[in-house]
Design an enzyme around this catalytic site. Structure first.
Site, short mmCIF file in Angstrom:
data_model
loop_
_atom_site.label_atom_id
_atom_site.label_comp_id
_atom_site.label_asym_id
_atom_site.label_seq_id
_atom_site.Cartn_x
_atom_site.Cartn_y
_atom_site.Cartn_z
N GLU A 1 34.32 35.18 38.88
CA GLU A 1 34.62 36.55 37.92
C GLU A 1 33.34 37.39 37.55
OE1 GLU A 1 38.44 36.18 35.88
OE2 GLU A 1 37.98 34.25 36.15
N LYS B 1 38.54 22.14 45.44
CA LYS B 1 38.75 21.56 43.94
C LYS B 1 38.92 19.90 43.65
CE LYS B 1 40.48 25.62 42.44
NZ LYS B 1 39.88 26.16 41.09
N GLN C 1 36.47 26.47 49.26
CA GLN C 1 37.84 27.01 49.04
C GLN C 1 38.50 28.33 49.89
OE1 GLN C 1 38.22 28.05 44.65
NE2 GLN C 1 40.35 28.66 44.90
N ASP D 1 37.75 22.78 35.70
CA ASP D 1 38.35 22.60 36.88
C ASP D 1 37.31 23.18 37.82
OD1 ASP D 1 39.89 22.46 39.22
OD2 ASP D 1 40.84 24.21 39.09
N GLU E 1 35.73 26.45 36.03
CA GLU E 1 36.83 27.11 35.42
C GLU E 1 37.27 26.72 34.18
OE1 GLU E 1 40.03 27.34 38.45
OE2 GLU E 1 39.24 28.60 39.43
N GLU F 1 39.36 26.06 31.42
CA GLU F 1 40.96 25.51 31.17
C GLU F 1 41.31 25.04 30.22
OE1 GLU F 1 43.09 24.65 34.76
OE2 GLU F 1 41.51 25.65 36.12
N ASP G 1 47.89 22.12 38.47
CA ASP G 1 47.32 23.28 37.90
C ASP G 1 48.11 24.61 37.98
OD1 ASP G 1 45.12 24.16 36.11
OD2 ASP G 1 43.89 24.40 38.09
N ARG H 1 33.70 27.27 45.73
CA ARG H 1 34.33 28.84 46.16
C ARG H 1 34.33 28.99 47.73
NH1 ARG H 1 37.63 29.42 42.12
NH2 ARG H 1 36.56 29.91 40.06
N THR I 1 37.22 17.09 38.47
CA THR I 1 37.87 18.01 37.28
C THR I 1 37.64 17.16 35.92
OG1 THR I 1 39.66 18.38 38.80
CG2 THR I 1 39.83 19.10 36.43
N HIS J 1 42.80 36.62 34.88
CA HIS J 1 42.02 35.94 35.68
C HIS J 1 42.64 36.12 37.28
CE1 HIS J 1 40.19 32.52 38.18
NE2 HIS J 1 41.39 32.14 38.31
#
Lengths: 429, 429
Positions: free
Chosen positions: B369, B258, B245, B238, B204, B206, B131, B242, B262, B138
């Site tokens: 975000e 993660k 992580q 993805d 996420e 993507e 990835d 948080r 996915t 971002h």
């Protein structure tokens, strides 16, 4: 236990070992599972085809799993089957037990070949490869270089086995040449960034284990069950381009500084063979979370060594002597941690230890540490003429490992064979 | 081009698309390659078995590659073969061209089924999954949160496409439930570390591309050749924990935050189908190293959207509208970078874009975000009653994407189908 095969006293592969690998031979290019015994190799497809895996678990499936070109199908059978295969082979190879393998000369000549005629291949198809960072000495040494002594270990390090996903495609078997990589490098003094050949080519002395049986996505492997899932171990050299790594790795971790090649030894030594060599792991302070709770003897007294043969020389020099028992986080903890979030593990997944460094200057598992990132020359020859900061083109590295103990009054030595590779010059920029 | 199949005007799958996937059907559990056309699905094994891939490249191999349970063998054939397959299928499905598929009702009924009877599977066996982190918006938004505005982008970010190895085993096809993970989390205020269920569950937005043909270990894919190696694209979510992580990721990057899941969309849209939608990529300053040199139109005008259906609700709310054209590093650059050190790529490798965020508040590709790491509630319903900081159990996320352009006076729309997943409660701690 003694075998009708003549086994040299210092062999890595006595009857107590029975590792698993995949071979072809000079006269038969077909890949097939095998075990090693002394200086010989036993073709497991031949054994299976002859109906000699006669135990209750393997009888119906041995022909199928040992007709594969990798060990993955055998791994999926689970630990009771791995144990049955090992004990069947020990019995078939015993001096005192009548068997077709012992007594039928023509069959024996077809099924057992000398190692000089054997080509080793990757023992398993690796689905995913993960590398941990589980030696406290290594993490501390590297941390001091980049962040100073007081902040050497990151706050998470003592709470969980830090690891990252590696590249499975570039894991290769011992003997495969490793090409020096190119990449973007930042000059330390000028800060200029240029596309260049790697100038800080390094090795990392590691071990790794193969997952045998996995778990479903969304489930986890309880630490109490982890031993049933671990198939066995290999030696590993996690070749590293320190200058490429230094520029790229923030914030998402190592990538091109690692994924150009990772070498493993060809024979997977089972955890059952390593059972006599279990010792207590280092004291963990703070005590880890419950899902990482250790047993009393979760470490292994496995002596590890790395020798460097400089280009143009016939002599090898030992550059590291260390031991797996120094590893702070156990393999059981690594596997329990990896799956605690529901990540699914599969047969053939490879989990590396991270560089295993010991407590003193002779037990550092990388040149990054031994040369303090290139600041200090590591003297190899007694006359001081041969020295290195990092690895040069044409240099060969060889990692070996052995467990030694007295079991029932007999000295037992279990080895791994070699994890070797020679560095070849970089491709054109 | 028009088809004898009735294709709704807003379909993702007009005759100009011809994506590739792997399906089974309610009455046939065998996995087999397929393409999508309007609301229907064409069984490529049936087409191959009938001898309808009659072009020079596929004629001898179509039965073999389309009898597989994944597209990997087809991918390995190379771009000329992918093109021949697409044009053959376009011809077979055309209204104006006589073909057994058009004219033999019994064969047609066997080879073409309505999507309502189809189960989608993973289109390829993923060898390695990488990835990237290629959206500047971002990377900047996340960097501001963790390091402040002045140090938001790391020094390497504008020089190379930062990426990391992900977990291949947990990449799943659209529709697979995703379990909220457990893991070690540090309390922000007290700094206490505890084993807990993830409290900051995120998505996420993507895209990702599949490698079709790879390279040998020690070689590289020149950026001028990259287009021949890229098979096609999918949408990707993805999923990210948080809080897990945040504690684990220093210094080796994302891992358990993660690798619990996915999600990708099931149909791989070929680069040939996306050709009309190429646009200039963002200006790159500084100019990248020669091995990353761009062409004039290396970005794609692909409109992307993410909708959230809250648990207990029948209505979905759009939480992001963004576009692949914002991506700073192109797919060509990602692939050239990934292999510049000699890392070997294989058919079926998956390379993700990283979260694609745009320039404003409505184009953020993650809740991290949009909610500023949980500090701000994102209002979904017009009455303000439905809002989120992160994703709750039972919520469903759906990513969709479309390219629209006028080609030879005709409005063309190429879509991807949906990349969907519903979050299920965590396992017991």
């Amino acid at each position: 236990m003694s075998s009708f095969i003549d086994i040299p006293a210092d062999s890595d592969f006595p009857l107590e070992n029975i590792p698993f690998g995949v071979i072809s031979t000079k006269d038969n290019a077909a890949l097939r599972p095998a075990t090693a015994i002394g200086d010989h190799v036993v073709d497991l497809k031949a054994i299976a085809d002859a109906g000699l895996f006669a135990g209750p678990l393997l009888k119906a499936v041995a022909v199928s799993v040992f007709s594969q070109t990798s060990l993955n199908a055998f791994m999926r059978l689970g630990r009771p089957s791995w144990r049955e295969a090992r004990s069947t082979l020990q019995s078939l190879l015993s001096k005192g037990t009548a068997s077709r393998l012992r007594d039928d000369a023509a069959f024996r000549a077809a099924a057992i070949v000398h190692k000089s005629t054997v080509i080793n291949h990757m023992p398993a198809q690796i689905g995913d490869y993960t590398d941990f960072y589980s030696s406290k000495e290594h993490a501390f040494n590297v941390g001091v270089m980049f962040r100073g002594k007081d902040n050497a270990l990151q706050p998470n390090w003592v709470h969980l086995p830090v690891g990252y996903h590696g590249r499975a495609s570039s894991v290769v078997v011992s003997g495969t040449p490793i090409r020096r990589p190119n990449g973007l490098i930042q000059d330390f003094a000028t800060k200029a960034i240029h596309y260049s050949t790697c100038k800080k080519f390094d090795y990392e002395l590691e071990t790794a284990f193969f997952v045998g049986t996995g778990n479903n996505l969304g489930e986890r492997i309880d630490i109490a069950d982890t031993e049933e899932h671990i198939f066995g171990m290999v030696l590993m050299n996690d070749w590293s381009a320190r200058d490429i790594q230094a520029f790229e790795y923030v914030p998402l971790g190592p990538f091109l500084g690692k994924n150009f090649g990772t070498t493993i030894s060809p024979w997977i030594v089972t955890m059952d063979a390593l059972e006599p060599f279990r010792v207590a792991q280092p004291v963990q302070d703070p005590v880890p979370a419950s899902y990482l709770a250790s047993g009393p003897k979760d470490a292994y007294n496995l002596q590890l060594q790395c020798d460097l043969k400089p280009h143009g020389h016939d002599t090898s020099y030992t550059i590291s002597k260390t031991n797996l028992k120094y590893m702070y986080w156990s393999m059981k903890q690594q596997l329990a941690h990896h799956s605690v979030n529901g990540c699914n593990m599969n047969a053939g997944d490879l989990l590396g230890s991270g560089t295993i460094s010991g407590p003193d200057d002779t037990s550092l598992g990388s040149l990054l540490e031994a040369s303090v990132n290139g600041k200090k020359e590591v003297v190899l020859s007694a006359d001081g003429a041969v020295k290195r900061t990092f690895i040069e083109d044409g240099d060969s590295l060889k990692i070996t490992g052995k467990c030694e103990a007295e079991v029932d009054g007999k000295k037992i030595r279990i080895g791994f064979g070699a994890c070797e590779g020679t560095v070849v010059p970089a491709a054109q920029l």
